[in-house]
Enzyme design. Structure first.
Site, PDB file in Angstrom:
ATOM      1  N   CYS A 198       2.616  -7.943  -1.006  1.00  0.00           N
ATOM      2  CA  CYS A 198       2.071  -6.586  -0.892  1.00  0.00           C
ATOM      3  C   CYS A 198       3.027  -5.714  -0.069  1.00  0.00           C
ATOM      4  CB  CYS A 198       0.715  -6.615  -0.197  1.00  0.00           C
ATOM      5  SG  CYS A 198      -0.578  -7.452  -1.117  1.00  0.00           S
ATOM      6  N   HIS A 214      -2.017  -0.287   2.119  1.00  0.00           N
ATOM      7  CA  HIS A 214      -1.636  -1.687   1.868  1.00  0.00           C
ATOM      8  C   HIS A 214      -1.973  -1.929   0.408  1.00  0.00           C
ATOM      9  CE1 HIS A 214      -2.054  -6.178   3.184  1.00  0.00           C
ATOM     10  NE2 HIS A 214      -1.728  -6.103   1.914  1.00  0.00           N
ATOM     11  N   THR A 252      -1.878  -5.172   9.858  1.00  0.00           N
ATOM     12  CA  THR A 252      -2.056  -5.815   8.562  1.00  0.00           C
ATOM     13  C   THR A 252      -1.047  -6.938   8.414  1.00  0.00           C
ATOM     14  OG1 THR A 252      -2.524  -5.397   6.222  1.00  0.00           O
ATOM     15  CG2 THR A 252      -0.549  -4.364   7.131  1.00  0.00           C
TER      16      THR A 252
END
Length: 143
Positions: free
Chosen positions: A21, A38, A16
């Site tokens: 985030c 996430h 990712t």
């Protein structure tokens, strides 16, 4: 992808990209299983449906998946990544609030954080190997 959770009892490599985030890589070294979330925002406000978009919900959902697969809460270990403030002074400091959420929720669940790379001005790309708990980190070009 943002607002997602990945978990499988089979070994996998999960990737990712993170800015403000936060991703939590959760690993059980006894069963050699793990998963990653996430999330984009720290806490669900109670409005709308509780989703993986919110840290408090995403963390609890990931923990539940590992417990349902046979992990004991005492064997879980966490690694926390992300929470950058890439765009200067953000009015709500979303990245820092996301990191604080991770620390608070994991502490409340008695899950130790054994790896931590957060904050700063650069985004990150992480690759998590679920059966070993290993995370490879690459900083992305930034400010």
């Amino acid at each position: 992808m943002p607002s997602r959770i990945f978990f499988d009892v089979r070994p996998a490599e999960v990737k990712t990209i993170l800015g403000s985030c936060v991703a939590i890589c959760l690993f059980d070294p006894v069963l050699r299983i793990g998963g990653m979330n996430h999330y984009m925002l720290p806490y669900w406000t109670g409005e709308g449906r509780p989703s993986e978009k919110y840290g408090d919900i995403a963390i609890e959902m990931l923990v539940e998946k590992l417990l349902n697969a046979g992990s004991s809460s005492g064997s879980l270990r966490a690694k926390v990544f992300g929470g950058a403030e890439q765009f200067g002074d953000q009015p709500y400091e979303v990245g820092l609030r996301n990191v604080e959420c991770a620390k608070e929720v994991l502490y409340a669940l008695n899950i130790p954080i054994v790896g931590f790379n957060v904050a700063g001005k650069k985004g990150r790309k992480i690759t998590f190997t679920t059966d070993t708990g290993q995370v490879r980190l690459q900083f992305l070009p930034g400010l």
